[in-house]
Design an enzyme around this catalytic site. Sequence first.
Site, PDB file in Angstrom:
ATOM      1  CG  HIS A 165      -2.091  -0.985   1.026  1.00 20.32           C
ATOM      2  ND1 HIS A 165      -3.215  -0.742   0.262  1.00 20.32           N
ATOM      3  CD2 HIS A 165      -2.235  -2.248   1.502  1.00 20.32           C
ATOM      4  CE1 HIS A 165      -4.014  -1.807   0.304  1.00 20.32           C
ATOM      5  NE2 HIS A 165      -3.440  -2.733   1.037  1.00 20.32           N
TER       6      HIS A 165
ATOM      7  CG  ASP B  57       0.980   0.558  -5.157  1.00 16.80           C
ATOM      8  OD1 ASP B  57       0.340   0.842  -4.111  1.00 16.80           O
ATOM      9  OD2 ASP B  57       0.528  -0.193  -6.045  1.00 16.80           O
TER      10      ASP B  57
ATOM     11  CB  SER C  55       0.235 -10.387  -9.590  1.00 19.56           C
ATOM     12  OG  SER C  55      -0.393  -9.299 -10.234  1.00 19.56           O
TER      13      SER C  55
ATOM     14  CB  SER D 299      -4.615 -10.224 -13.098  1.00 19.11           C
ATOM     15  OG  SER D 299      -4.041  -9.504 -12.036  1.00 19.11           O
TER      16      SER D 299
ATOM     17  CG  ASP E  57       0.754  -6.380  -9.139  1.00 21.33           C
ATOM     18  OD1 ASP E  57       1.522  -6.083  -8.209  1.00 21.33           O
ATOM     19  OD2 ASP E  57      -0.459  -6.600  -8.988  1.00 21.33           O
TER      20      ASP E  57
ATOM     21  CE1 TYR F 185      -5.128  -1.028  -3.828  1.00 14.57           C
ATOM     22  CE2 TYR F 185      -6.582   0.025  -5.414  1.00 14.57           C
ATOM     23  CZ  TYR F 185      -5.309  -0.307  -4.988  1.00 14.57           C
ATOM     24  OH  TYR F 185      -4.223   0.097  -5.724  1.00 14.57           O
TER      25      TYR F 185
HETATM   26  P1  ADP Z   1      -4.603 -12.303  -8.793  1.00 11.75           P
HETATM   27  O1  ADP Z   1      -4.292 -11.903  -7.384  1.00 11.75           O
HETATM   28  O2  ADP Z   1      -4.271 -13.743  -9.027  1.00 11.75           O
HETATM   29  O3  ADP Z   1      -4.007 -11.377  -9.792  1.00 11.75           O
HETATM   30  P2  ADP Z   1      -7.014 -11.182  -9.815  1.00 11.75           P
HETATM   31  O4  ADP Z   1      -8.424 -11.264  -9.361  1.00 11.75           O
HETATM   32  O5  ADP Z   1      -6.360  -9.860  -9.899  1.00 11.75           O
HETATM   33  O6  ADP Z   1      -6.192 -12.201  -8.929  1.00 11.75           O
HETATM   34  O7  ADP Z   1      -6.901 -11.793 -11.284  1.00 11.75           O
HETATM   35  C1  ADP Z   1      -7.443 -13.049 -11.573  1.00 11.75           C
HETATM   36  C2  ADP Z   1      -8.085 -12.997 -12.947  1.00 11.75           C
HETATM   37  O8  ADP Z   1      -7.058 -12.974 -13.957  1.00 11.75           O
HETATM   38  C3  ADP Z   1      -8.895 -14.238 -13.252  1.00 11.75           C
HETATM   39  O9  ADP Z   1     -10.212 -14.120 -12.738  1.00 11.75           O
HETATM   40  C4  ADP Z   1      -8.863 -14.276 -14.769  1.00 11.75           C
HETATM   41  O10 ADP Z   1      -9.795 -13.366 -15.312  1.00 11.75           O
HETATM   42  C5  ADP Z   1      -7.458 -13.754 -15.076  1.00 11.75           C
HETATM   43  N1  ADP Z   1      -6.531 -14.887 -15.189  1.00 11.75           N
HETATM   44  C6  ADP Z   1      -5.450 -15.148 -14.429  1.00 11.75           C
HETATM   45  N2  ADP Z   1      -4.818 -16.281 -14.833  1.00 11.75           N
HETATM   46  C7  ADP Z   1      -5.523 -16.739 -15.892  1.00 11.75           C
HETATM   47  C8  ADP Z   1      -5.412 -17.882 -16.771  1.00 11.75           C
HETATM   48  N3  ADP Z   1      -4.432 -18.793 -16.613  1.00 11.75           N
HETATM   49  N4  ADP Z   1      -6.317 -18.016 -17.748  1.00 11.75           N
HETATM   50  C9  ADP Z   1      -7.306 -17.127 -17.912  1.00 11.75           C
HETATM   51  N5  ADP Z   1      -7.480 -16.049 -17.121  1.00 11.75           N
HETATM   52  C10 ADP Z   1      -6.616 -15.852 -16.124  1.00 11.75           C
HETATM   53 MG    MG Z   2      -4.394  -9.277  -9.887  1.00 11.09          MG
END
Ligand code: ADP
Ligand code: MG
Length: 366
Positions: free
Chosen positions: A18, A20, A110, A112, A156, A208
């Site tokens: 927190h 960034d 992460s 995403s 990230d 957040y």
């Molecule tokens: P994290 O903390 O893992 O980043 P988020 O909620 O920010 O969690 O992101 C997760 C989202 O990213 C999933 O709901 C999906 O939409 C996308 N995602 C992550 N990995 C994949 C994957 N291997 N295939 C498809 N979508 C993915």
């Molecule tokens: Mg994420």
Amino acid sequence: MPEGVWAAPGRVNLIGEHTDYNDGFVLPIAIDRHAVVALGTRPDDRIRLWSLEEADPVDVSFDEVGPGTIHGWGAYAAGVAWALRRASGSPGSGFEGVVTSSVPIGAGLSSSAALGSAFASGLAELWDAHLDPIALARVAQRAEVEVAGVPCGLMDQMASILCRSGHALFVDMRTLSIDHIPADLTATGVELLIIRTMAPRRLVEGRYADRRAECDSAALALGVDALRDVSLDRLERAAGRLDARRYRRARHVVTENARVLAFVQDLRGGRADGLGSLLTASHRSLRDDFEVSTPELDTAVEAALSTGALGARMIGAGFGGSVLALAPRTIAGRIAAAATTSLPEHGFAAPDVFTVTPAGGSRRVG
Ligand code: ADP
Ligand code: MG
């Protein structure tokens, strides 16, 4: 036909949570878990994507993709094409691809950013779009913020694209200046243990946004651009200008920035001894001053500490996710076992526990 395969890692922020969005300091490592995507261009304007982790494929026309027009995982992946076209001026092209990832989804590691960074790296090469690594990170971030609609900072994606193996990435989030800090803790007999609580993250986005607003309002009351500009002394002298809650929020940010700098100094000096207590102090500050921890995360931290971890803290934005523990290798198994039994004893789901090592950033692998 795939024309290439690209991999981009997830990340663990060692310390600097927190900070960034307060123009402060962060210290992530990329981890040895990756999103891997095989990509090829198409002769038409379609984007067709499959993920081994998602049931529904993505099948859209290029011009359909943008903020608000695509939902689900396609927003992160196809959204990168939208953002890259804008950033690079490249006309782009239709493309297809298959992705799989060893970064657990929703664990605070992460997945995403790993996904977005893998697509950004691959598409930039397919389209001959020459962007510097920070601009490429911005492309992946823009897809996540504007197309997927998830407010997130740039850390990230920077970690996923810029990190070096065996190093942490020190970033000054005000200037985006970076430094690669040797962080091969494994060589000193310390494992980086991730304890993933399996609890769903609760109301993350609203809370957040609350924390960001509280920090902005504290900075305003203190007469500075960002909490980065405040020392602990100055904060204490100006305490009367803040209500108790904003004071605590500000104190977390101010002390956390100082902990990042101390952590970096210790890593540079090859002193592993103090790292654990900085981590644990970070957790207590996130729990008590910033109030973003959960009972599951606190239980995992206490289980690790009481079994001999050198330090432990929740990682990521909070309200769920994972704990990072510094575990002497000889007792890492015992710490993992303690977390695995302790969480269910407190009525929580059993965690997934695994180690990570500092890995390199996104790259072409095939
Ligand atoms: P994290 O903390 O893992 O980043 P988020 O909620 O920010 O969690 O992101 C997760 C989202 O990213 C999933 O709901 C999906 O939409 C996308 N995602 C992550 N990995 C994949 C994957 N291997 N295939 C498809 N979508 C993915
Ligand atoms: Mg994420």
